[in-house]
Design a protein around this motif. Structure first.
Motif, PDB file in Angstrom:
ATOM      1  N   ASN A  19       0.557  -1.272  -0.142  1.00 39.98           N
ATOM      2  CA  ASN A  19       0.005   0.030   0.033  1.00 39.98           C
ATOM      3  C   ASN A  19       0.783   1.475  -0.293  1.00 39.98           C
ATOM      4  O   ASN A  19       1.806   1.130  -0.619  1.00 39.98           O
ATOM      5  CB  ASN A  19      -1.144  -0.077   0.602  1.00 39.98           C
ATOM      6  CG  ASN A  19      -0.322  -0.190   1.990  1.00 39.98           C
ATOM      7  OD1 ASN A  19       1.101   0.028   2.176  1.00 39.98           O
ATOM      8  ND2 ASN A  19      -1.341  -0.619   3.520  1.00 39.98           N
ATOM      9  N   CYS A  20       0.645   1.774   1.047  1.00 40.06           N
ATOM     10  CA  CYS A  20       0.931   3.616   1.006  1.00 40.06           C
ATOM     11  C   CYS A  20       2.599   2.637   1.286  1.00 40.06           C
ATOM     12  O   CYS A  20       3.540   4.220   1.031  1.00 40.06           O
ATOM     13  CB  CYS A  20       0.552   4.569   1.517  1.00 40.06           C
ATOM     14  SG  CYS A  20       0.721   3.595   3.704  1.00 40.06           S
ATOM     15  N   GLN A  21       2.979   1.989   1.981  1.00 34.74           N
ATOM     16  CA  GLN A  21       4.022   1.789   2.454  1.00 34.74           C
ATOM     17  C   GLN A  21       4.953   1.043   1.112  1.00 34.74           C
ATOM     18  O   GLN A  21       6.934   0.679   1.577  1.00 34.74           O
ATOM     19  CB  GLN A  21       4.224   0.860   3.994  1.00 34.74           C
ATOM     20  CG  GLN A  21       3.882   1.228   4.740  1.00 34.74           C
ATOM     21  CD  GLN A  21       3.079  -0.108   5.703  1.00 34.74           C
ATOM     22  OE1 GLN A  21       4.243  -0.894   5.845  1.00 34.74           O
ATOM     23  NE2 GLN A  21       2.183   0.492   6.483  1.00 34.74           N
ATOM     24  N   ALA A  22       4.440   1.406  -0.146  1.00 33.73           N
ATOM     25  CA  ALA A  22       5.416   0.833  -0.633  1.00 33.73           C
ATOM     26  C   ALA A  22       6.794   1.843  -1.740  1.00 33.73           C
ATOM     27  O   ALA A  22       7.579   1.214  -1.998  1.00 33.73           O
ATOM     28  CB  ALA A  22       5.052   0.335  -2.397  1.00 33.73           C
ATOM     29  N   GLN A  23       6.029   3.039  -1.780  1.00 32.27           N
ATOM     30  CA  GLN A  23       7.507   3.504  -1.685  1.00 32.27           C
ATOM     31  C   GLN A  23       8.636   3.516  -1.240  1.00 32.27           C
ATOM     32  O   GLN A  23       9.809   3.586  -1.402  1.00 32.27           O
ATOM     33  CB  GLN A  23       7.094   5.302  -1.829  1.00 32.27           C
ATOM     34  CG  GLN A  23       7.634   5.794  -2.739  1.00 32.27           C
ATOM     35  CD  GLN A  23       7.276   7.299  -3.484  1.00 32.27           C
ATOM     36  OE1 GLN A  23       6.461   7.971  -2.230  1.00 32.27           O
ATOM     37  NE2 GLN A  23       7.826   8.051  -4.371  1.00 32.27           N
ATOM     38  N   PRO A  24       8.549   4.456   0.636  1.00 31.29           N
ATOM     39  CA  PRO A  24       9.356   3.515   1.047  1.00 31.29           C
ATOM     40  C   PRO A  24      10.666   2.400   0.983  1.00 31.29           C
ATOM     41  O   PRO A  24      11.281   2.213   0.770  1.00 31.29           O
ATOM     42  CB  PRO A  24       9.109   4.016   2.788  1.00 31.29           C
ATOM     43  CG  PRO A  24       7.768   4.853   2.526  1.00 31.29           C
ATOM     44  CD  PRO A  24       6.955   4.133   1.130  1.00 31.29           C
TER      45      PRO A  24
END
Length: 313
Positions: free
Chosen positions: A13-18
Protein backbone atom coordinates in the motif's frame (compact mmCIF):
# COMPACT_ATOMS: atom_id res chain seq x y z
CA UNK A 1 18.91 0.55 -15.33
CA UNK A 2 21.95 -1.33 -16.60
CA UNK A 3 21.59 -4.50 -18.64
CA UNK A 4 23.04 -6.42 -15.70
CA UNK A 5 20.46 -5.15 -13.22
CA UNK A 6 17.93 -7.58 -11.84
CA UNK A 7 14.35 -6.66 -11.00
CA UNK A 8 11.95 -7.45 -8.21
CA UNK A 9 8.36 -6.46 -7.54
CA UNK A 10 6.92 -5.07 -4.31
CA UNK A 11 3.14 -5.22 -3.87
CA UNK A 12 1.94 -3.10 -0.98
CA UNK A 13 0.00 0.00 0.00
CA UNK A 14 1.37 3.45 0.93
CA UNK A 15 4.44 1.69 2.37
CA UNK A 16 5.49 0.56 -1.13
CA UNK A 17 7.44 3.72 -1.97
CA UNK A 18 9.70 3.70 1.12
CA UNK A 19 10.26 -0.03 0.55
CA UNK A 20 11.19 0.64 -3.07
CA UNK A 21 13.83 3.22 -2.23
CA UNK A 22 15.21 1.38 0.78
CA UNK A 23 15.49 -1.96 -0.98
CA UNK A 24 17.14 -0.34 -3.99
CA UNK A 25 19.89 0.88 -1.66
CA UNK A 26 20.03 -2.27 0.47
CA UNK A 27 20.29 -4.77 -2.41
CA UNK A 28 23.18 -5.09 -4.85
CA UNK A 29 22.24 -4.13 -8.42
CA UNK A 30 18.46 -4.47 -8.15
CA UNK A 31 15.73 -2.37 -9.71
CA UNK A 32 12.60 -2.39 -7.56
CA UNK A 33 9.19 -2.02 -9.20
CA UNK A 34 6.14 -1.38 -7.04
CA UNK A 35 2.43 -1.94 -7.38
CA UNK A 36 0.43 0.21 -4.95
CA UNK A 37 -2.85 -1.56 -4.29
CA UNK A 38 -4.20 1.63 -2.69
CA UNK A 39 -3.81 3.66 -5.90
CA UNK A 40 -5.44 1.23 -8.32
CA UNK A 41 -9.12 1.92 -8.98
CA UNK A 42 -11.49 -0.99 -8.49
CA UNK A 43 -12.51 -0.83 -12.16
CA UNK A 44 -8.87 -1.09 -13.24
CA UNK A 45 -7.75 -3.88 -10.89
CA UNK A 46 -8.29 -6.88 -13.14
CA UNK A 47 -6.39 -5.31 -16.03
CA UNK A 48 -3.54 -4.09 -13.79
CA UNK A 49 -3.21 -7.47 -12.12
CA UNK A 50 -3.23 -9.31 -15.45
CA UNK A 51 -0.40 -7.10 -16.67
CA UNK A 52 1.70 -7.90 -13.60
CA UNK A 53 1.19 -11.63 -14.10
CA UNK A 54 1.96 -11.39 -17.83
CA UNK A 55 5.30 -9.76 -16.98
CA UNK A 56 6.19 -12.07 -14.10
CA UNK A 57 9.35 -13.41 -15.77
CA UNK A 58 10.83 -9.90 -15.58
CA UNK A 59 11.22 -10.41 -11.83
CA UNK A 60 13.60 -12.46 -9.72
CA UNK A 61 11.08 -12.50 -6.87
CA UNK A 62 7.95 -10.80 -5.54
CA UNK A 63 7.49 -9.25 -2.11
CA UNK A 64 3.87 -8.80 -1.09
CA UNK A 65 1.78 -7.99 1.93
CA UNK A 66 -1.12 -10.39 2.60
CA UNK A 67 -4.17 -9.29 0.61
CA UNK A 68 -7.82 -10.24 0.86
CA UNK A 69 -10.00 -11.93 -1.75
CA UNK A 70 -11.11 -8.57 -3.16
CA UNK A 71 -7.68 -8.28 -4.81
CA UNK A 72 -8.31 -11.25 -7.10
CA UNK A 73 -5.16 -13.03 -8.30
CA UNK A 74 -3.06 -10.97 -5.87
CA UNK A 75 -4.99 -12.35 -2.88
CA UNK A 76 -2.94 -14.36 -0.41
CA UNK A 77 -4.44 -17.70 -1.45
CA UNK A 78 -3.93 -17.09 -5.19
CA UNK A 79 -0.76 -15.07 -5.72
CA UNK A 80 1.79 -17.90 -5.29
CA UNK A 81 0.11 -19.92 -8.02
CA UNK A 82 -0.37 -16.85 -10.22
CA UNK A 83 3.36 -15.97 -10.16
CA UNK A 84 4.68 -19.55 -10.22
CA UNK A 85 7.60 -20.29 -10.70
CA UNK A 86 8.70 -16.83 -9.49
CA UNK A 87 9.25 -16.90 -5.70
CA UNK A 88 6.68 -14.95 -3.68
CA UNK A 89 7.70 -13.73 -0.22
CA UNK A 90 5.10 -12.41 2.21
CA UNK A 91 6.03 -9.35 4.25
CA UNK A 92 4.21 -7.48 7.00
CA UNK A 93 1.83 -4.63 6.32
CA UNK A 94 2.94 -2.61 9.34
CA UNK A 95 -0.16 -1.20 10.99
CA UNK A 96 0.06 -0.17 14.64
CA UNK A 97 -2.78 1.74 16.31
CA UNK A 98 -1.27 1.54 19.78
CA UNK A 99 0.19 5.05 19.91
CA UNK A 100 -2.49 6.73 17.78
CA UNK A 101 -5.78 5.27 19.02
CA UNK A 102 -7.58 8.58 18.43
CA UNK A 103 -7.13 8.46 14.64
CA UNK A 104 -10.38 7.72 12.83
CA UNK A 105 -11.52 7.50 9.20
CA UNK A 106 -14.94 9.00 8.53
CA UNK A 107 -16.67 7.58 5.48
CA UNK A 108 -15.78 4.77 3.10
CA UNK A 109 -12.53 4.51 1.13
CA UNK A 110 -12.77 6.70 -1.95
CA UNK A 111 -15.40 8.88 -0.27
CA UNK A 112 -13.86 9.78 3.06
CA UNK A 113 -14.61 13.10 4.69
CA UNK A 114 -11.64 15.44 4.31
CA UNK A 115 -10.46 17.62 7.17
CA UNK A 116 -7.36 19.56 8.19
CA UNK A 117 -5.37 16.30 8.24
CA UNK A 118 -6.89 14.87 5.07
CA UNK A 119 -8.34 11.39 5.74
CA UNK A 120 -7.34 11.44 9.41
CA UNK A 121 -9.79 12.68 12.04
CA UNK A 122 -9.85 12.82 15.81
CA UNK A 123 -12.38 10.33 17.15
CA UNK A 124 -12.80 12.43 20.29
CA UNK A 125 -13.60 15.54 18.22
CA UNK A 126 -16.08 13.57 16.11
CA UNK A 127 -17.89 12.17 19.16
CA UNK A 128 -17.88 15.54 20.92
CA UNK A 129 -19.44 17.11 17.83
CA UNK A 130 -22.02 14.32 17.60
CA UNK A 131 -22.78 14.78 21.31
CA UNK A 132 -23.60 18.46 20.80
CA UNK A 133 -20.47 19.82 22.52
CA UNK A 134 -19.01 23.16 21.55
CA UNK A 135 -15.42 23.22 20.37
CA UNK A 136 -14.37 24.67 23.72
CA UNK A 137 -16.13 21.86 25.58
CA UNK A 138 -14.51 19.31 23.27
CA UNK A 139 -11.03 20.52 24.24
CA UNK A 140 -11.63 19.49 27.85
CA UNK A 141 -12.08 15.86 26.73
CA UNK A 142 -8.42 15.52 25.74
CA UNK A 143 -7.16 14.19 29.08
CA UNK A 144 -6.27 10.97 30.86
CA UNK A 145 -9.71 10.04 32.20
CA UNK A 146 -11.15 10.20 28.68
CA UNK A 147 -8.33 8.08 27.28
CA UNK A 148 -8.78 5.48 29.99
CA UNK A 149 -12.54 5.34 29.39
CA UNK A 150 -12.13 5.00 25.61
CA UNK A 151 -9.51 2.27 26.03
CA UNK A 152 -6.65 4.31 24.55
CA UNK A 153 -4.27 3.18 27.29
CA UNK A 154 -4.93 -0.48 26.42
CA UNK A 155 -4.40 -0.07 22.69
CA UNK A 156 -0.62 -0.46 22.61
CA UNK A 157 -0.56 -4.05 23.87
CA UNK A 158 -3.65 -4.90 21.80
CA UNK A 159 -1.83 -3.64 18.72
CA UNK A 160 1.21 -5.78 19.43
CA UNK A 161 -1.00 -8.85 19.84
CA UNK A 162 -2.87 -8.03 16.62
CA UNK A 163 0.41 -7.53 14.76
CA UNK A 164 1.65 -10.88 16.06
CA UNK A 165 -1.58 -12.55 14.91
CA UNK A 166 -1.33 -11.06 11.42
CA UNK A 167 2.32 -12.02 11.13
CA UNK A 168 1.49 -15.71 11.44
CA UNK A 169 0.92 -15.69 7.67
CA UNK A 170 4.10 -13.87 6.59
CA UNK A 171 7.68 -14.98 5.94
CA UNK A 172 9.44 -11.98 7.49
CA UNK A 173 8.15 -10.89 10.90
CA UNK A 174 8.93 -7.64 12.70
CA UNK A 175 6.70 -7.44 15.77
CA UNK A 176 9.48 -8.08 18.29
CA UNK A 177 11.73 -5.46 16.73
CA UNK A 178 8.94 -2.88 16.97
CA UNK A 179 8.59 -3.70 20.67
CA UNK A 180 12.31 -3.02 21.10
CA UNK A 181 12.29 0.20 19.04
CA UNK A 182 9.14 1.93 20.11
CA UNK A 183 10.22 3.42 23.44
CA UNK A 184 13.16 5.52 22.32
CA UNK A 185 12.05 7.49 19.28
CA UNK A 186 9.24 8.31 16.87
CA UNK A 187 8.36 5.06 15.11
CA UNK A 188 5.05 6.07 13.54
CA UNK A 189 3.65 9.25 11.99
CA UNK A 190 0.20 7.67 12.22
CA UNK A 191 -1.13 4.15 12.64
CA UNK A 192 -0.12 3.01 9.13
CA UNK A 193 2.81 5.32 8.34
CA UNK A 194 6.03 4.03 9.94
CA UNK A 195 9.03 6.34 10.27
CA UNK A 196 12.56 5.57 9.07
CA UNK A 197 13.21 4.30 12.59
CA UNK A 198 11.03 1.34 11.58
CA UNK A 199 11.79 1.13 7.87
CA UNK A 200 15.61 1.04 8.10
CA UNK A 201 15.89 -2.10 10.29
CA UNK A 202 12.87 -3.65 8.57
CA UNK A 203 14.39 -3.23 5.11
CA UNK A 204 17.70 -4.55 6.41
CA UNK A 205 15.92 -7.64 7.74
CA UNK A 206 14.18 -8.18 4.39
CA UNK A 207 17.52 -7.83 2.56
CA UNK A 208 19.12 -10.33 4.94
CA UNK A 209 16.29 -12.81 4.34
CA UNK A 210 16.66 -12.48 0.57
CA UNK A 211 20.41 -12.99 0.78
CA UNK A 212 20.00 -16.07 2.99
CA UNK A 213 17.65 -17.57 0.40
CA UNK A 214 20.07 -16.82 -2.42
CA UNK A 215 17.65 -14.46 -4.14
CA UNK A 216 19.75 -11.31 -3.81
CA UNK A 217 22.91 -9.92 -2.28
CA UNK A 218 23.09 -7.07 0.19
CA UNK A 219 24.80 -3.98 -1.19
CA UNK A 220 26.90 -3.49 1.92
CA UNK A 221 25.76 0.10 2.42
CA UNK A 222 24.98 0.79 6.07
CA UNK A 223 21.65 2.61 6.13
CA UNK A 224 21.06 5.02 8.99
CA UNK A 225 17.77 6.55 10.09
CA UNK A 226 19.35 10.02 9.86
CA UNK A 227 20.22 9.73 6.17
CA UNK A 228 17.38 7.66 4.74
CA UNK A 229 14.47 9.84 3.58
CA UNK A 230 10.91 8.74 4.23
CA UNK A 231 8.28 10.08 1.88
CA UNK A 232 5.51 9.28 4.35
CA UNK A 233 6.76 12.18 6.49
CA UNK A 234 5.25 14.48 3.86
CA UNK A 235 1.80 13.14 4.74
CA UNK A 236 -0.18 14.20 7.79
CA UNK A 237 1.59 13.54 11.09
CA UNK A 238 -0.59 12.75 14.09
CA UNK A 239 1.01 13.32 17.50
CA UNK A 240 1.36 10.84 20.32
CA UNK A 241 -0.59 12.48 23.14
CA UNK A 242 1.55 13.15 26.25
CA UNK A 243 -0.64 11.01 28.51
CA UNK A 244 -0.32 8.07 26.10
CA UNK A 245 3.45 8.56 25.88
CA UNK A 246 3.73 8.52 29.68
CA UNK A 247 1.43 5.52 30.06
CA UNK A 248 3.56 3.50 27.63
CA UNK A 249 6.81 4.62 29.26
CA UNK A 250 8.16 6.30 26.14
CA UNK A 251 11.40 8.23 26.45
CA UNK A 252 9.83 11.39 24.97
CA UNK A 253 6.85 13.35 26.18
CA UNK A 254 4.55 13.51 23.16
CA UNK A 255 2.57 16.58 22.14
CA UNK A 256 -0.71 18.04 20.89
CA UNK A 257 0.68 19.43 17.63
CA UNK A 258 -0.62 18.08 14.34
CA UNK A 259 1.01 18.50 10.89
CA UNK A 260 -1.02 18.56 7.69
CA UNK A 261 0.14 17.08 4.39
CA UNK A 262 3.01 18.73 2.54
CA UNK A 263 2.60 18.96 -1.25
CA UNK A 264 5.74 19.37 -3.33
CA UNK A 265 7.58 22.44 -2.09
CA UNK A 266 4.53 23.64 -0.16
CA UNK A 267 5.00 22.78 3.54
CA UNK A 268 2.10 21.49 5.57
CA UNK A 269 0.64 23.51 8.43
CA UNK A 270 1.18 22.75 12.10
CA UNK A 271 -1.96 23.01 14.22
CA UNK A 272 -2.28 23.15 17.96
CA UNK A 273 -5.14 21.21 19.52
CA UNK A 274 -7.52 24.19 19.71
CA UNK A 275 -7.12 25.03 16.02
CA UNK A 276 -7.31 21.37 15.03
CA UNK A 277 -10.64 20.92 16.84
CA UNK A 278 -12.02 24.13 15.30
CA UNK A 279 -11.13 22.96 11.79
CA UNK A 280 -12.48 19.49 12.52
CA UNK A 281 -15.81 21.01 13.53
CA UNK A 282 -15.88 22.99 10.28
CA UNK A 283 -15.31 19.75 8.33
CA UNK A 284 -18.00 17.88 10.29
CA UNK A 285 -20.46 20.73 9.71
CA UNK A 286 -20.24 20.20 5.95
CA UNK A 287 -22.14 16.91 6.42
CA UNK A 288 -25.87 17.10 7.25
CA UNK A 289 -26.20 16.29 10.95
CA UNK A 290 -28.42 13.25 10.37
CA UNK A 291 -25.96 11.87 7.83
CA UNK A 292 -23.02 12.52 10.14
CA UNK A 293 -24.69 10.66 12.99
CA UNK A 294 -25.33 7.69 10.66
CA UNK A 295 -21.70 7.32 9.61
CA UNK A 296 -20.49 3.90 10.86
CA UNK A 297 -17.55 5.12 12.98
CA UNK A 298 -19.75 7.75 14.65
CA UNK A 299 -22.80 5.53 15.08
CA UNK A 300 -20.83 2.54 16.38
CA UNK A 301 -18.67 4.60 18.75
CA UNK A 302 -21.69 6.38 20.24
CA UNK A 303 -23.36 3.02 20.75
CA UNK A 304 -20.24 1.76 22.53
CA UNK A 305 -19.31 4.81 24.61
CA UNK A 306 -22.49 6.87 24.84
CA UNK A 307 -22.88 10.65 24.68
CA UNK A 308 -19.69 12.46 25.64
CA UNK A 309 -21.59 14.24 28.42
CA UNK A 310 -21.70 10.90 30.25
CA UNK A 311 -17.97 10.24 30.08
CA UNK A 312 -15.92 10.41 33.31
CA UNK A 313 -14.02 13.65 33.96
Amino acid sequence: MSSASKKCLVISNCQAQPLKHGLTWALDDFVVDIHGVHTTRLADRAEAHAKLIANKYDYSFVLTTPLSDKFGVLATDQIVKAFDPIPVIFITNIVFTGLHPDVAYIGQMGGRLQGPLGDYHSLIAALAFASGFSGHEALRLYQGNTYRFLGYFDECEKSFLELRRREQSVDIRFEQEIRDLIRDGTCFFSQNHPSSRIFVPYIDKIAGYLEARGLARKSGWHMDVNIVPNFLASSAIYPIFPEIARHNDLSFEGSYFFKSTSVGDRPGRVYGLEELVRLEYEAFSRVPKEGFMALPVVKDSLAKFGNAAQWPR
